[in-house]
Write a protein that holds these residues in place. Structure first.
Motif, PDB file in Angstrom:
ATOM      1  N   VAL A   1       0.877  -1.170   0.000  1.00 44.27           N
ATOM      2  CA  VAL A   1       0.000   0.000   0.000  1.00 44.27           C
ATOM      3  C   VAL A   1       0.913   1.218   0.000  1.00 44.27           C
ATOM      4  CG1 VAL A   1      -1.807   1.272   1.216  1.00 44.27           C
ATOM      5  CG2 VAL A   1      -1.785  -1.234   1.304  1.00 44.27           C
TER       6      VAL A   1
ATOM      7  N   THR B   1       1.047   5.568  -1.662  1.00 44.62           N
ATOM      8  CA  THR B   1       0.429   6.703  -2.371  1.00 44.62           C
ATOM      9  C   THR B   1      -1.085   6.544  -2.534  1.00 44.62           C
ATOM     10  OG1 THR B   1       0.886   5.793  -4.588  1.00 44.62           O
ATOM     11  CG2 THR B   1       2.578   7.238  -3.604  1.00 44.62           C
ATOM     12  N   GLY B   2      -1.733   6.024  -1.501  1.00 43.93           N
ATOM     13  CA  GLY B   2      -3.189   5.904  -1.511  1.00 43.93           C
ATOM     14  C   GLY B   2      -3.742   4.785  -2.365  1.00 43.93           C
ATOM     15  N   LYS B   3      -2.906   3.881  -2.816  1.00 40.23           N
ATOM     16  CA  LYS B   3      -3.338   2.772  -3.683  1.00 40.23           C
ATOM     17  C   LYS B   3      -2.818   1.447  -3.130  1.00 40.23           C
ATOM     18  CE  LYS B   3      -4.771   5.624  -6.974  1.00 40.23           C
ATOM     19  NZ  LYS B   3      -5.950   6.295  -6.603  1.00 40.23           N
TER      20      LYS B   3
ATOM     21  N   TYR C   1      -1.362  -2.262  -4.270  1.00 42.82           N
ATOM     22  CA  TYR C   1      -0.711  -2.962  -5.370  1.00 42.82           C
ATOM     23  C   TYR C   1      -0.551  -4.429  -4.998  1.00 42.82           C
ATOM     24  CZ  TYR C   1       0.407   1.715  -6.977  1.00 42.82           C
ATOM     25  OH  TYR C   1       0.296   3.015  -7.394  1.00 42.82           O
TER      26      TYR C   1
ATOM     27  N   LYS D   1      -1.575  -2.134  -9.664  1.00 41.69           N
ATOM     28  CA  LYS D   1      -2.630  -1.472  -8.889  1.00 41.69           C
ATOM     29  C   LYS D   1      -3.950  -2.232  -9.074  1.00 41.69           C
ATOM     30  CE  LYS D   1      -4.511   2.280 -10.400  1.00 41.69           C
ATOM     31  NZ  LYS D   1      -4.854   3.639 -10.809  1.00 41.69           N
TER      32      LYS D   1
ATOM     33  N   SER E   1      -8.224  -2.250  -8.671  1.00 41.57           N
ATOM     34  CA  SER E   1      -9.370  -1.347  -8.736  1.00 41.57           C
ATOM     35  C   SER E   1     -10.221  -1.557  -7.491  1.00 41.57           C
ATOM     36  CB  SER E   1     -10.182  -1.667  -9.990  1.00 41.57           C
ATOM     37  OG  SER E   1     -11.371  -0.935  -9.998  1.00 41.57           O
ATOM     38  N   GLU E   2     -10.545  -0.462  -6.792  1.00 44.55           N
ATOM     39  CA  GLU E   2     -11.317  -0.581  -5.547  1.00 44.55           C
ATOM     40  C   GLU E   2     -12.398   0.497  -5.487  1.00 44.55           C
ATOM     41  OE1 GLU E   2      -8.903  -2.380  -2.120  1.00 44.55           O
ATOM     42  OE2 GLU E   2      -7.823  -0.561  -2.737  1.00 44.55           O
ATOM     43  N   GLU E   3     -13.517   0.230  -6.134  1.00 41.68           N
ATOM     44  CA  GLU E   3     -14.627   1.188  -6.149  1.00 41.68           C
ATOM     45  C   GLU E   3     -15.404   1.200  -4.837  1.00 41.68           C
ATOM     46  OE1 GLU E   3     -14.630  -1.438  -8.576  1.00 41.68           O
ATOM     47  OE2 GLU E   3     -13.297  -0.244  -9.831  1.00 41.68           O
TER      48      GLU E   3
ATOM     49  N   ALA F   1      -9.273   6.684   0.149  1.00 47.75           N
ATOM     50  CA  ALA F   1      -7.968   6.080  -0.126  1.00 47.75           C
ATOM     51  C   ALA F   1      -7.170   5.928   1.166  1.00 47.75           C
ATOM     52  CB  ALA F   1      -7.195   6.951  -1.118  1.00 47.75           C
TER      53      ALA F   1
ATOM     54  N   ARG G   1     -10.678   2.126   4.957  1.00 51.18           N
ATOM     55  CA  ARG G   1      -9.254   1.850   5.105  1.00 51.18           C
ATOM     56  C   ARG G   1      -8.574   2.576   6.254  1.00 51.18           C
ATOM     57  NH1 ARG G   1      -7.992  -0.859   0.248  1.00 51.18           N
ATOM     58  NH2 ARG G   1      -9.605  -2.428   0.484  1.00 51.18           N
TER      59      ARG G   1
ATOM     60  N   LYS H   1      -5.391  -4.437 -12.634  1.00 51.40           N
ATOM     61  CA  LYS H   1      -5.428  -3.641 -13.863  1.00 51.40           C
ATOM     62  C   LYS H   1      -4.106  -3.755 -14.567  1.00 51.40           C
ATOM     63  CE  LYS H   1      -8.887  -0.267 -12.877  1.00 51.40           C
ATOM     64  NZ  LYS H   1      -9.256   1.113 -12.848  1.00 51.40           N
TER      65      LYS H   1
END
Length: 193
Positions: free
Chosen positions: A109, A111-113, A115, A120, A122-124, A129, A151, A193
């Motif tokens: 985890v 930069t707010g994402k 991996y 990375k 996708s987390e809708e 974040a 989170r 992705k």
């Protein structure tokens, strides 16, 4: 014992409403316990760690059969018993989180994402974040990395480690309360992705 006395005894038990009531209660209790132990059970949500997917006091059905036929997948919302590290902190109640990392994968985890294996996901479904860094960390065999959808307000794998498969109780299947949010919890898993 004569035939007429045998018939009176069996007729007594068949016509006695108290015996029938006890038989009905025992049968219902055995069926209920069997269903709750092996098939499905109801749970409620005590915290906001899974917002926005699950709100405090939502009521869910947890199904226990699917993982007998398939492995858990990324995106599944699971209920699990406390891991050894959580037990050491005196946690006794089950947790509910979303599976993010699978056995053998490397999760990070930053930069707010999130991996997985450098890609990375996708987390809708997340509330916001993540404002923390984690990893990179390789997930051991038969274990999973789980995170809350809220989170930044979730006590999850990025604090205490991985969930062994044997600790998983089941998969959150459907919300039955409140009625205005009634429905399936299935969301498309967070594919890479």
């Amino acid at each position: 014992m004569t035939q007429s006395s045998k018939n009176k005894g069996s007729q007594f038990s068949k016509n006695n409403p108290w015996i029938e009531l006890i038989q009905t209660i025992v049968t219902a209790a055995v069926l209920s316990l069997g269903i709750r132990t092996f098939i499905a059970e109801a749970r409620y949500i005590p915290s906001s760690s899974m917002r926005p997917t699950l709100e405090v006091n939502d009521r869910l059905i947890i199904e226990k059969l699917s993982y007998l036929f398939r492995e858990p997948i990324r995106g599944d919302v699971i209920v699990f018993n406390p891991t050894e590290s959580l037990k050491a902190e005196n946690f006794k109640d089950a947790f509910i989180k979303r599976i993010i990392g699978l056995p053998g994968e490397i999760v990070e985890v930053k930069t707010g994402k999130v991996y997985v294996n450098g890609k990375k996901i996708s987390e809708e479904y997340i509330f916001e974040a993540p404002d923390y860094n984690y990893g990179p960390s390789r997930i051991p065999e038969d274990e999973y990395l789980v995170l809350g959808d809220n989170r930044n307000n979730s006590y999850d794998s990025h604090y205490w480690g991985f969930v062994p498969k044997k600790k998983i109780i089941g998969k959150a299947f459907v919300r039955f309360w409140p009625f205005d949010r009634l429905g399936s919890l299935y969301k498309q898993p967070a594919y890479l992705k």
